[in-house]
Design a protein around this motif. Structure first.
Motif, PDB file in Angstrom:
ATOM      1  N   ASP A 125       0.504  -1.279   0.084  1.00  0.00           N
ATOM      2  CA  ASP A 125       0.063  -0.054   0.119  1.00  0.00           C
ATOM      3  C   ASP A 125       0.739   1.252   0.014  1.00  0.00           C
ATOM      4  O   ASP A 125       0.135   2.510  -0.988  1.00  0.00           O
ATOM      5  CB  ASP A 125      -0.809   0.118   1.292  1.00  0.00           C
ATOM      6  CG  ASP A 125      -0.483  -0.070   2.391  1.00  0.00           C
ATOM      7  OD1 ASP A 125       0.853  -1.059   2.614  1.00  0.00           O
ATOM      8  OD2 ASP A 125      -0.545   0.645   3.728  1.00  0.00           O
ATOM      9  N   PRO A 130      -3.588   2.582  -2.792  1.00  0.00           N
ATOM     10  CA  PRO A 130      -5.304   2.002  -1.806  1.00  0.00           C
ATOM     11  C   PRO A 130      -5.944   0.698  -2.934  1.00  0.00           C
ATOM     12  O   PRO A 130      -6.604  -0.032  -2.621  1.00  0.00           O
ATOM     13  CB  PRO A 130      -6.379   3.498  -2.023  1.00  0.00           C
ATOM     14  CG  PRO A 130      -5.277   4.342  -2.391  1.00  0.00           C
ATOM     15  CD  PRO A 130      -4.313   4.333  -3.206  1.00  0.00           C
ATOM     16  N   GLU A 131      -5.414   1.605  -4.452  1.00  0.00           N
ATOM     17  CA  GLU A 131      -6.418  -0.485  -5.292  1.00  0.00           C
ATOM     18  C   GLU A 131      -5.548  -1.169  -5.500  1.00  0.00           C
ATOM     19  O   GLU A 131      -6.192  -2.460  -5.034  1.00  0.00           O
ATOM     20  CB  GLU A 131      -6.383   0.111  -6.579  1.00  0.00           C
ATOM     21  CG  GLU A 131      -7.110   1.730  -7.299  1.00  0.00           C
ATOM     22  CD  GLU A 131      -7.203   1.861  -9.154  1.00  0.00           C
ATOM     23  OE1 GLU A 131      -6.385   1.499  -9.067  1.00  0.00           O
ATOM     24  OE2 GLU A 131      -8.363   2.629  -9.003  1.00  0.00           O
ATOM     25  N   ARG A 133      -4.136  -2.150  -1.995  1.00  0.00           N
ATOM     26  CA  ARG A 133      -4.071  -2.530  -1.134  1.00  0.00           C
ATOM     27  C   ARG A 133      -5.257  -3.455  -1.333  1.00  0.00           C
ATOM     28  O   ARG A 133      -5.453  -4.594  -0.603  1.00  0.00           O
ATOM     29  CB  ARG A 133      -4.153  -1.046  -0.539  1.00  0.00           C
ATOM     30  CG  ARG A 133      -4.475  -1.689   1.373  1.00  0.00           C
ATOM     31  CD  ARG A 133      -3.594  -2.085   1.757  1.00  0.00           C
ATOM     32  NE  ARG A 133      -4.013  -2.640   3.189  1.00  0.00           N
ATOM     33  CZ  ARG A 133      -3.987  -1.662   4.497  1.00  0.00           C
ATOM     34  NH1 ARG A 133      -3.263  -0.893   4.458  1.00  0.00           N
ATOM     35  NH2 ARG A 133      -4.196  -2.340   5.310  1.00  0.00           N
ATOM     36  N   ALA A 134      -6.236  -2.990  -2.075  1.00  0.00           N
ATOM     37  CA  ALA A 134      -7.686  -3.028  -1.785  1.00  0.00           C
ATOM     38  C   ALA A 134      -7.591  -4.883  -1.962  1.00  0.00           C
ATOM     39  O   ALA A 134      -7.815  -5.840  -1.667  1.00  0.00           O
ATOM     40  CB  ALA A 134      -8.360  -2.408  -2.157  1.00  0.00           C
TER      41      ALA A 134
END
Length: 164
Positions: A125, A130-131, A133-134
Protein backbone atom coordinates in the motif's frame (compact mmCIF):
# COMPACT_ATOMS: atom_id res chain seq x y z
CA UNK A 1 9.41 -35.96 0.31
CA UNK A 2 7.60 -38.91 -1.16
CA UNK A 3 5.78 -38.88 -4.49
CA UNK A 4 2.43 -38.90 -2.66
CA UNK A 5 3.09 -35.74 -0.63
CA UNK A 6 2.15 -32.36 -2.13
CA UNK A 7 5.00 -30.11 -3.19
CA UNK A 8 5.94 -27.43 -0.67
CA UNK A 9 6.76 -24.99 -3.48
CA UNK A 10 5.12 -24.54 -6.87
CA UNK A 11 6.13 -22.43 -9.86
CA UNK A 12 3.00 -21.51 -11.81
CA UNK A 13 2.97 -20.12 -15.34
CA UNK A 14 0.61 -17.14 -15.78
CA UNK A 15 -2.29 -17.30 -18.23
CA UNK A 16 -1.57 -16.24 -21.80
CA UNK A 17 -3.29 -12.85 -21.35
CA UNK A 18 -0.79 -11.95 -18.60
CA UNK A 19 2.33 -13.69 -19.96
CA UNK A 20 3.95 -10.43 -21.09
CA UNK A 21 3.22 -8.86 -17.69
CA UNK A 22 3.77 -11.61 -15.11
CA UNK A 23 6.91 -13.74 -15.24
CA UNK A 24 5.61 -16.35 -12.80
CA UNK A 25 3.65 -17.09 -9.66
CA UNK A 26 5.29 -18.97 -6.81
CA UNK A 27 3.46 -20.60 -3.93
CA UNK A 28 5.08 -22.11 -0.87
CA UNK A 29 3.55 -23.74 2.18
CA UNK A 30 5.20 -25.45 5.09
CA UNK A 31 2.02 -25.28 7.16
CA UNK A 32 0.80 -28.80 6.40
CA UNK A 33 4.29 -30.31 6.62
CA UNK A 34 6.37 -28.17 9.01
CA UNK A 35 10.10 -28.25 8.36
CA UNK A 36 12.07 -29.83 11.18
CA UNK A 37 15.58 -28.99 9.94
CA UNK A 38 16.29 -25.27 10.49
CA UNK A 39 18.48 -25.26 7.36
CA UNK A 40 15.36 -25.97 5.26
CA UNK A 41 13.77 -22.72 6.50
CA UNK A 42 16.16 -20.55 4.46
CA UNK A 43 14.96 -19.10 1.16
CA UNK A 44 17.51 -17.96 -1.42
CA UNK A 45 16.70 -15.39 -4.12
CA UNK A 46 19.12 -14.47 -6.91
CA UNK A 47 19.69 -10.96 -8.17
CA UNK A 48 16.86 -10.18 -10.57
CA UNK A 49 15.56 -7.42 -12.82
CA UNK A 50 11.98 -8.41 -11.89
CA UNK A 51 9.71 -6.71 -9.37
CA UNK A 52 7.61 -8.87 -7.09
CA UNK A 53 4.87 -8.87 -4.51
CA UNK A 54 4.89 -11.48 -1.78
CA UNK A 55 1.87 -12.17 0.40
CA UNK A 56 2.40 -13.84 3.76
CA UNK A 57 -0.87 -15.70 4.13
CA UNK A 58 0.49 -17.38 7.25
CA UNK A 59 3.83 -16.99 9.01
CA UNK A 60 6.66 -14.58 8.44
CA UNK A 61 10.15 -14.17 7.04
CA UNK A 62 13.25 -12.44 8.34
CA UNK A 63 15.81 -11.00 5.91
CA UNK A 64 19.24 -12.46 6.67
CA UNK A 65 21.09 -11.35 3.52
CA UNK A 66 21.84 -8.52 3.09
CA UNK A 67 22.51 -8.16 6.82
CA UNK A 68 21.19 -5.38 9.02
CA UNK A 69 17.64 -5.20 7.65
CA UNK A 70 15.24 -4.53 10.54
CA UNK A 71 12.42 -7.02 11.00
CA UNK A 72 9.08 -5.72 9.78
CA UNK A 73 5.54 -7.01 9.93
CA UNK A 74 4.19 -6.58 6.41
CA UNK A 75 1.62 -9.10 5.17
CA UNK A 76 2.16 -7.92 1.57
CA UNK A 77 5.60 -6.77 0.44
CA UNK A 78 6.57 -5.09 -2.83
CA UNK A 79 10.19 -5.81 -3.84
CA UNK A 80 11.93 -3.87 -6.59
CA UNK A 81 14.67 -5.25 -8.84
CA UNK A 82 17.63 -6.62 -6.89
CA UNK A 83 21.28 -6.27 -7.92
CA UNK A 84 22.41 -8.72 -5.25
CA UNK A 85 21.16 -12.05 -3.94
CA UNK A 86 18.83 -12.08 -0.94
CA UNK A 87 18.17 -14.71 1.69
CA UNK A 88 15.30 -14.93 4.15
CA UNK A 89 14.52 -17.25 7.04
CA UNK A 90 11.11 -18.52 8.14
CA UNK A 91 11.15 -19.00 11.93
CA UNK A 92 8.00 -21.16 11.74
CA UNK A 93 5.54 -22.58 9.24
CA UNK A 94 4.73 -20.25 6.36
CA UNK A 95 2.28 -19.98 3.47
CA UNK A 96 3.13 -17.45 0.76
CA UNK A 97 2.12 -16.36 -2.70
CA UNK A 98 4.59 -14.43 -4.83
CA UNK A 99 4.01 -12.81 -8.21
CA UNK A 100 6.99 -11.71 -10.30
CA UNK A 101 6.46 -8.83 -12.74
CA UNK A 102 8.53 -7.72 -15.68
CA UNK A 103 9.81 -4.24 -14.70
CA UNK A 104 8.34 -2.47 -17.73
CA UNK A 105 4.98 -4.09 -16.96
CA UNK A 106 5.08 -2.90 -13.35
CA UNK A 107 5.73 0.63 -14.60
CA UNK A 108 2.87 0.38 -17.13
CA UNK A 109 0.44 -1.01 -14.53
CA UNK A 110 1.24 1.39 -11.71
CA UNK A 111 3.27 4.32 -13.01
CA UNK A 112 5.97 3.31 -10.53
CA UNK A 113 9.49 4.63 -11.15
CA UNK A 114 11.00 1.14 -11.10
CA UNK A 115 14.69 2.24 -11.09
CA UNK A 116 13.99 4.13 -7.86
CA UNK A 117 13.09 0.78 -6.26
CA UNK A 118 16.31 -1.10 -7.05
CA UNK A 119 17.43 -2.96 -3.89
CA UNK A 120 14.39 -1.66 -1.97
CA UNK A 121 11.13 -3.06 -0.65
CA UNK A 122 8.15 -1.84 1.37
CA UNK A 123 4.50 -2.56 2.07
CA UNK A 124 2.33 -2.81 -1.05
CA UNK A 125 0.00 0.00 0.00
CA UNK A 126 2.87 2.43 0.65
CA UNK A 127 4.40 1.71 -2.77
CA UNK A 128 1.44 1.10 -5.07
CA UNK A 129 -1.52 2.82 -3.42
CA UNK A 130 -5.09 2.09 -2.31
CA UNK A 131 -6.33 0.06 -5.32
CA UNK A 132 -3.40 -2.33 -4.93
CA UNK A 133 -4.02 -2.41 -1.17
CA UNK A 134 -7.65 -3.45 -1.72
CA UNK A 135 -6.55 -6.19 -4.13
CA UNK A 136 -3.87 -7.27 -1.68
CA UNK A 137 -6.38 -7.49 1.17
CA UNK A 138 -8.62 -9.66 -1.05
CA UNK A 139 -5.68 -11.94 -1.88
CA UNK A 140 -4.92 -12.34 1.83
CA UNK A 141 -8.58 -13.11 2.60
CA UNK A 142 -9.01 -15.71 -0.17
CA UNK A 143 -9.41 -19.29 1.06
CA UNK A 144 -6.79 -21.04 -1.12
CA UNK A 145 -4.17 -20.57 -3.85
CA UNK A 146 -6.68 -20.99 -6.67
CA UNK A 147 -8.90 -18.24 -5.23
CA UNK A 148 -5.88 -16.01 -4.53
CA UNK A 149 -4.72 -16.32 -8.14
CA UNK A 150 -8.26 -15.60 -9.37
CA UNK A 151 -8.36 -12.36 -7.33
CA UNK A 152 -4.93 -11.33 -8.60
CA UNK A 153 -5.71 -12.11 -12.24
CA UNK A 154 -9.11 -10.35 -12.09
CA UNK A 155 -7.26 -7.25 -10.86
CA UNK A 156 -4.37 -7.42 -13.32
CA UNK A 157 -6.06 -8.49 -16.56
CA UNK A 158 -8.11 -5.35 -17.29
CA UNK A 159 -5.28 -3.07 -16.19
CA UNK A 160 -2.77 -4.92 -18.36
CA UNK A 161 -5.14 -4.86 -21.34
CA UNK A 162 -5.58 -1.09 -20.93
CA UNK A 163 -1.82 -0.50 -20.44
CA UNK A 164 -0.86 -2.42 -23.58
Amino acid sequence: MSDTEPSLTRLIVPPFALASCVRAYITRSTVEHPLTDPADRFNHFPATPHCSITWFIEGEAEVVQPPGIPKTDMPAVFVGPQTRPMATYNPGPVRILMVMFYPQAMHALSGLDVPAWVNRWDAVDRVLGPEWRAMSDAVLAAPDDEARLAVLEAFLAPRWQAAR
